[in-house]
Design a protein around this motif. Structure first.
Motif, short mmCIF file in Angstrom:
data_model
loop_
_atom_site.label_atom_id
_atom_site.label_comp_id
_atom_site.label_asym_id
_atom_site.label_seq_id
_atom_site.Cartn_x
_atom_site.Cartn_y
_atom_site.Cartn_z
N GLY A 298 0.92 -1.58 -0.02
CA GLY A 298 0.32 0.16 -0.21
C GLY A 298 0.48 1.60 -0.20
O GLY A 298 0.13 2.12 0.91
N ARG A 299 1.93 1.15 -0.61
CA ARG A 299 3.05 2.09 -0.51
C ARG A 299 3.13 3.02 -1.85
O ARG A 299 2.80 2.46 -3.41
N ALA A 300 3.29 4.45 -1.77
CA ALA A 300 2.51 5.32 -3.17
C ALA A 300 4.01 5.03 -3.92
O ALA A 300 5.60 4.73 -3.08
N ASP A 317 -1.76 8.33 -11.24
CA ASP A 317 -2.50 7.21 -9.71
C ASP A 317 -2.14 6.74 -8.76
O ASP A 317 -2.55 6.28 -7.85
N ASN A 318 -0.79 5.83 -9.01
CA ASN A 318 -0.38 4.88 -8.09
C ASN A 318 0.89 5.76 -7.28
O ASN A 318 2.18 4.96 -6.44
N GLY A 319 0.86 6.88 -7.97
CA GLY A 319 2.43 7.31 -8.02
C GLY A 319 2.96 8.49 -9.50
O GLY A 319 2.14 8.58 -9.79
N PHE A 320 4.34 8.55 -9.58
CA PHE A 320 4.66 9.72 -10.27
C PHE A 320 5.64 9.01 -10.97
O PHE A 320 6.74 8.08 -10.79
N LEU A 321 5.68 9.37 -12.42
CA LEU A 321 6.54 9.05 -13.05
C LEU A 321 7.72 9.66 -13.32
O LEU A 321 7.09 11.54 -13.25
N GLN A 340 1.51 17.51 -0.33
CA GLN A 340 0.42 17.34 -0.76
C GLN A 340 -0.09 16.06 0.19
O GLN A 340 0.09 14.55 -0.77
N PRO A 341 0.30 15.14 1.73
CA PRO A 341 0.48 13.91 2.01
C PRO A 341 -0.69 13.37 1.75
O PRO A 341 -0.75 11.91 1.91
N ALA A 342 -1.85 14.08 1.71
CA ALA A 342 -3.21 12.87 1.07
C ALA A 342 -3.34 12.07 0.16
O ALA A 342 -3.55 11.22 0.20
N LEU A 343 -2.02 12.22 -0.86
CA LEU A 343 -2.20 11.98 -2.22
C LEU A 343 -0.97 10.53 -2.09
O LEU A 343 -1.55 9.18 -2.69
N ILE A 344 -0.51 10.71 -0.41
CA ILE A 344 0.28 9.00 -0.03
C ILE A 344 -0.69 7.70 -0.09
O ILE A 344 -0.51 7.05 -0.30
N ALA A 345 -2.11 8.04 1.24
CA ALA A 345 -2.53 6.76 1.31
C ALA A 345 -3.59 6.70 0.07
O ALA A 345 -3.40 6.01 -0.45
N GLN A 346 -3.95 7.86 -0.89
CA GLN A 346 -4.81 7.84 -1.90
C GLN A 346 -4.27 6.35 -3.12
O GLN A 346 -4.57 6.03 -3.15
N MET A 347 -2.83 7.16 -3.54
CA MET A 347 -1.95 6.24 -3.98
C MET A 347 -1.51 5.23 -4.12
O MET A 347 -1.61 4.08 -4.65
N GLY A 348 -1.44 5.04 -2.25
CA GLY A 348 -1.22 3.55 -1.36
C GLY A 348 -1.63 2.65 -2.19
O GLY A 348 -1.77 1.37 -2.54
#
Length: 375
Positions: A298-300, A317-321, A340-348
């Motif tokens: 469950g990690r971004a 979506d699940n991270g960045f390239l 934007q720490p909310a992205l961590i759980a969302q992408m994870g």
């Protein structure tokens, strides 16, 4: 029916191929495995024999081009195959693929398979003289060996296309692209990260330049100037590879406090659990196993838009390239998670779903077994 699996690292037979070995055993095959100094590794031997696998040691140098040593590897493999008379043989990583396949052809093993898990030093974009020489030799040896395979497995479409383009794999040879080595989504289950603690990035890799380890350290230096509380964990060990990080470099990074070096870990799950975002700035991969493990937990992800890496991440979506070797882009991707720490759980969460749907090791192995007509 006997199946022989040839590796260059004894520990990889358990660390990377255990689910495949179990799947072969469940289909009633007598499974033999071979690797350099395998019989000296009591920990691996114990686990293999408990499964019912028959282990063998072979003569093989994992790295370098040495005609005498490589001839010994070919003879060692041929002798082993004449002794055990396998019905099927598969090699993975460059020397087991090349010399294992050639030995199997000479020993008249009926079914021969190759698993290309990545192209490594010879095929990365650098054009120094040594790498050009290694590339030319590797291409010739691959070409000689792979024409004797019934199926050549690739872990991404870029590698398959390159081998076709360079005529390393002929139009007559059947190829199949699989979703990497897969990941056990039960063993690597989701563990929530502690949102009350400072954000932690993590890289797990052999300490090679081609893995983007230097770029990771440079990005860490820049980010820490803005956010000194952010941590950068590094897991791995020094290597004999020509692009290896030196002990002196590593000592400097540790002394400067840029990275938190955890060394080699037999079990990487605690390191992934402690992390917020997983980073792999590699120049080229087959399909990076550590990325799959981090996704399953469950990690971004931040990784490069490079062969093998780009398959694991849907950008945004699940991270960045990020582009290969682009430290500034790597820094910007890290800053997005910090700001934007909310992205961590969302992408994870998305990473876990992709791991379950695409990279479940049992699905990957079932695909391979079907292609080898072992069902």
């Amino acid at each position: 029916m006997k199946f022989l699996l040839v590796a260059s690292f004894a520990s990889s037979l358990i660390g990377f191929r255990k689910p495949l070995i179990i799947a072969l055993l469940e289909r009633g095959l007598e499974v033999h495995v071979a690797a350099p100094e395998l019989l000296d590794n009591q920990i691996v031997i114990t686990e293999l024999t408990e499964l019912g696998v028959i282990p063998h040691s072979i003569s093989m140098q994992r790295t370098g081009i040495n005609p005498i040593a490589d001839t010994k590897a070919l003879i060692s493999l041929y002798t082993l195959m004449r002794e055990i008379e396998p019905d099927y043989m598969m090699g993975y990583t460059i020397k087991p693929v090349i010399y294992g396949t050639l030995a199997a052809w000479l020993a008249r093993v009926p079914k021969r398979f190759a698993l290309i898990t990545g192209l490594g030093f010879a095929f990365t974009a650098e054009d120094d003289t040594k790498r050009k020489h290694v590339r030319a030799v590797a291409q010739g040896l691959y070409r000689s060996a792979l024409r004797h395979c019934q199926v050549v497995f690739f872990q991404n479409y870029d590698d398959e296309a390159l081998f076709r383009q360079l005529n390393i794999v002929s139009s007559k040879t059947r190829t199949c692209v699989i979703s990497g080595s897969g990941v056990d989504v039960e063993e690597f289950d989701v563990v929530p990260f502690d949102t009350q603690k400072p954000l932690r990035f993590l890289l797990i890799a052999r300490l090679l330049g081609d893995k983007g380890v230097r770029e990771y350290n440079q990005a860490a230096q820049q980010v820490k100037k803005l956010h000194p509380e952010v941590q950068f964990d590094l897991v791995g060990g020094l290597d004999a590879n020509p692009t290896s990080i030196t002990q002196g470099e590593l000592d400097e990074w540790i002394k400067a406090g840029t990275v938190n070096f955890l060394g080699r870990l037999k079990d990487v799950r605690p390191a992934i659990q402690a992390s917020s975002v997983y980073v792999l700035p590699s120049y080229r991969e087959g399909t990076p196993r550590t990325v799959l493990e981090a996704m399953a937990m469950g990690r971004a992800i931040i990784t490069t838009d490079a062969p093998g890496c780009r398959e694991t991440v849907v950008d945004g979506d699940n991270g960045f390239l990020v582009p290969v070797k682009d430290v500034d882009a790597l820094v910007q991707a890290m800053l997005r998670f910090i700001e934007q720490p909310a992205l961590i759980a969302q992408m994870g969460q998305r990473a876990r779903i992709i791991a379950e749907e695409k990279y479940d090791v049992h699905k990957v192995n079932a695909h391979m077994i079907s292609e080898m007509e072992l069902e």
